[in-house]
Design a protein around this motif. Sequence first.
Motif, mmCIF file in Angstrom:
data_model
loop_
_atom_site.group_PDB
_atom_site.id
_atom_site.type_symbol
_atom_site.label_atom_id
_atom_site.label_comp_id
_atom_site.label_asym_id
_atom_site.label_seq_id
_atom_site.Cartn_x
_atom_site.Cartn_y
_atom_site.Cartn_z
ATOM 1 N N PHE D 98 44.219 -40.737 19.336
ATOM 2 C CA PHE D 98 44.655 -41.539 18.188
ATOM 3 C C PHE D 98 46.153 -41.372 17.931
ATOM 4 O O PHE D 98 46.877 -42.340 17.709
ATOM 5 C CB PHE D 98 43.855 -41.150 16.927
ATOM 6 N N GLN D 102 48.996 -44.361 18.185
ATOM 7 C CA GLN D 102 49.812 -44.728 17.028
ATOM 8 C C GLN D 102 51.305 -44.605 17.319
ATOM 9 O O GLN D 102 52.102 -45.399 16.848
ATOM 10 C CB GLN D 102 49.432 -43.863 15.823
ATOM 11 N N ASP D 105 52.235 -47.581 20.251
ATOM 12 C CA ASP D 105 51.451 -48.811 20.132
ATOM 13 C C ASP D 105 52.073 -49.976 20.911
ATOM 14 O O ASP D 105 51.362 -50.791 21.486
ATOM 15 C CB ASP D 105 51.216 -49.192 18.665
ATOM 16 N N HIS D 168 41.065 -52.790 18.541
ATOM 17 C CA HIS D 168 41.066 -53.343 17.185
ATOM 18 C C HIS D 168 42.328 -52.937 16.429
ATOM 19 O O HIS D 168 42.945 -53.736 15.728
ATOM 20 C CB HIS D 168 39.833 -52.859 16.434
ATOM 21 N N TYR D 169 42.691 -51.703 16.580
ATOM 22 C CA TYR D 169 43.900 -51.220 15.907
ATOM 23 C C TYR D 169 45.136 -51.979 16.381
ATOM 24 O O TYR D 169 45.976 -52.396 15.580
ATOM 25 C CB TYR D 169 44.079 -49.722 16.156
ATOM 26 N N LYS D 173 46.685 -53.866 13.568
ATOM 27 C CA LYS D 173 47.768 -52.972 13.134
ATOM 28 C C LYS D 173 47.485 -52.332 11.771
ATOM 29 O O LYS D 173 46.460 -51.688 11.596
ATOM 30 C CB LYS D 173 49.091 -53.749 13.119
ATOM 31 N N ASP D 174 48.375 -52.523 10.846
ATOM 32 C CA ASP D 174 48.291 -51.798 9.577
ATOM 33 C C ASP D 174 47.083 -52.171 8.739
ATOM 34 O O ASP D 174 46.724 -51.458 7.800
ATOM 35 C CB ASP D 174 49.575 -52.025 8.775
ATOM 36 N N TYR D 176 44.184 -52.172 9.804
ATOM 37 C CA TYR D 176 43.035 -51.426 10.326
ATOM 38 C C TYR D 176 43.023 -50.004 9.743
ATOM 39 O O TYR D 176 44.010 -49.284 9.854
ATOM 40 C CB TYR D 176 43.102 -51.369 11.844
ATOM 41 N N ILE D 178 42.655 -46.991 10.350
ATOM 42 C CA ILE D 178 42.557 -46.089 11.492
ATOM 43 C C ILE D 178 42.160 -44.669 11.093
ATOM 44 O O ILE D 178 41.395 -43.994 11.788
ATOM 45 C CB ILE D 178 43.900 -46.084 12.280
ATOM 46 N N LYS D 182 38.948 -42.634 12.415
ATOM 47 C CA LYS D 182 39.155 -41.396 13.170
ATOM 48 C C LYS D 182 38.297 -40.262 12.598
ATOM 49 O O LYS D 182 37.597 -39.558 13.336
ATOM 50 C CB LYS D 182 40.626 -40.995 13.141
#
Lengths: 200, 200, 200, 200
Positions: D98, D102, D105, D168-169, D173-174, D176, D178, D182
């Motif tokens: 993760f 991030q 990306d 999906h993330y 992006k923001d 989601y 995350i 996680k």
Amino acid sequence: MPRSKEQFKEMREKTRSIILEKALLLFANKGFHGTSINDIANEAGISKGLAYNYFESKDAILQAIIDTALTAGLEVMNVSKLSDDPYKQLELLIVKTFDHIQKNDNYWRMFSTLMLQPKLSNITEKMVNEFGTNAMNETIKIFKKIGIRNPETEALILDGVLDGIILHYLFFKDKYPIKKVKNKLLKKYSREELEKIKVL
Amino acid sequence: MPRSKEQFKEMREKTRSIILEKALLLFANKGFHGTSINDIANEAGISKGLAYNYFESKDAILQAIIDTALTAGLEVMNVSKLSDDPYKQLELLIVKTFDHIQKNDNYWRMFSTLMLQPKLSNITEKMVNEFGTNAMNETIKIFKKIGIRNPETEALILDGVLDGIILHYLFFKDKYPIKKVKNKLLKKYSREELEKIKVL
Amino acid sequence: MPRSKEQFKEMREKTRSIILEKALLLFANKGFHGTSINDIANEAGISKGLAYNYFESKDAILQAIIDTALTAGLEVMNVSKLSDDPYKQLELLIVKTFDHIQKNDNYWRMFSTLMLQPKLSNITEKMVNEFGTNAMNETIKIFKKIGIRNPETEALILDGVLDGIILHYLFFKDKYPIKKVKNKLLKKYSREELEKIKVL
Amino acid sequence: MPRSKEQFKEMREKTRSIILEKALLLFANKGFHGTSINDIANEAGISKGLAYNYFESKDAILQAIIDTALTAGLEVMNVSKLSDDPYKQLELLIVKTFDHIQKNDNYWRMFSTLMLQPKLSNITEKMVNEFGTNAMNETIKIFKKIGIRNPETEALILDGVLDGIILHYLFFKDKYPIKKVKNKLLKKYSREELEKIKVL
DNA sequence: AATGAATGAGAATTCATTCAT
DNA sequence: TATGAATGAATTCTCATTCAT
């Protein structure tokens, strides 16, 4: 209503030959590398893109020109079916060669600049070999029939002198006394003269 | 301790000739257009920038190669001071020409590809004219001395056959029986044979 | 005898779907950018011009493919009307998703390559949002009914695992043990297992 | 006086990394095909020609980006040397994945668009295989150590869920969540939960 | 004198789209 | 409706030449 197949074919045929014609002219006058697809398209009155509709690359245009000429050129050499007399054949070979070069000087000028250019030799090599071998074989056959000693070497010299004169003619164009040279050559390879050197 | 002016000059001369030597090699093998300044600089072991310190353009390098060779080439033709006998002169002309081409085939290969390329003709034209005229004059003089009819045309043919054979030799290299052809040519232009055709 | 309007409409419909079918195949195998209108027309057995009679641009073809598939895809998600039991619904969702992907792998392969390509996102964005939201909502509803804590996050994970597996399957195709993975997933989301993690 | 070797190297290094950085940004935002060399050169503040001084083709730029990232990416997977406890390793694998996504990306967005694009697969295939195999092996090893039944299938599911969530993330992006996802995933793959499903 | 980074003007080629018939 | 010839803008790539150091 769409155009008929014939109409399309005709259009293509016409445009294709304009491209080839103009390309040959440009290649002969500015060299292959000195001519851009743009030049060709402009000269042919079409767009750059269309040229690629007809030929997949600049090399392919060159290829097509060479192929077209190869067929015509080989015909010239084929003197054995016009006469059985080797002396007459020799005369025909010389006369037809000179004729051919004078009528197709653009083509031969272009070709000469390419012949020794190694990068393009994959395109020209086939041409040269096919053409050269053919010419040589024809000449050797004639000399053998006449009964000259060392027909191979003699053929190399005849082909040499022809190519050399062509080269000079292509370079000097109208300043070159092609007629006189042709006549002198015809004399040199006439029955009378050849009899004298048969045993050379 | 600074190097003397002599030393500097010598170094410059050396670098200059390395550039020319490598450029000739590349031009002959990859063609003028197929060779980049980078290629030349790499081959010569110098930087691209330095090459421009010695020659102001790629064309100038070609120019220099041609100029250098012109001097050497003209020397070959100069057979009149080696002998007074025109038959001997003819023999020398042929022998020296063949020798020269065999020893400088790279140069002539390069030159041939350029000769008919009109875009470069401002560079090559001078060369061809100077060289060609010189050769012609020399040959005409010889034929006149021998007393052959139409010495001009005869000279065109001799120069033609020489250039044609050179062309074939350059193209086929080791596959071409240059020795045999040379000998045959020497016979053809020997005193005995010329006597026969004097009146042709 | 002119064809009836019906017949014309039918023909148009048929040609249109051939175009879409072939375009999908090509997009999936060569990529959207790697496929030209020419390719599509050739494959569909029509002329380039006619393709433009049916679709105003290449993008419009893509658009139509996506729209067509969207309808079919949404149907898959609609499991709530097939059963009232959320566990059964979950099972159906998984089974139908796997089925759908296996039967429409060309479509999904094409779509995956496009999804993150921002330049085309005006076309795909609508699709992704509509589809994604729908899937999510359906999944959330199911998890809520089951009574799982954090149904939204849980739904994100289920949708994640489904999409991840799809991605791997699309990439590895027959090398991917899709059956085993499906069964394992069905177990993980079976009533027995979910009871255990309800409070997670 | 020329620059020193160090100075040149530094210059090259700097320009090279600017090109790569800007290219990645553009590829990620406009797609590989949607980005021209011109775009890259403009963004990097250099001339088009200079880009070719550094990379022999647009593909080579992509290649360099992927190669650079491959090294970095593989490092992430290497959790076995950070701990001997398989549960800890699992946790690290998830956390580091993760984190990595991030922080990188742009890279992963670019890569995702490429992965299924058949025309470029010769470039990406190596990457995917090397990376994917490595990840899988690592995960399988962990599951084996834990003693889970069907460690291979279980690994496929974990890798699937990770890749799905990443996808999906990257798309949302923001928007989601995350972090939540996680944490939920960490719980699912915690010692407590895994004990429950060991026999699944 | 020497280096090689940097420029920029082309060159070949591709392809979505339009058009005349 | 249907064809495919024709367009032109964009794109990748090359290379002689210049420039800062």
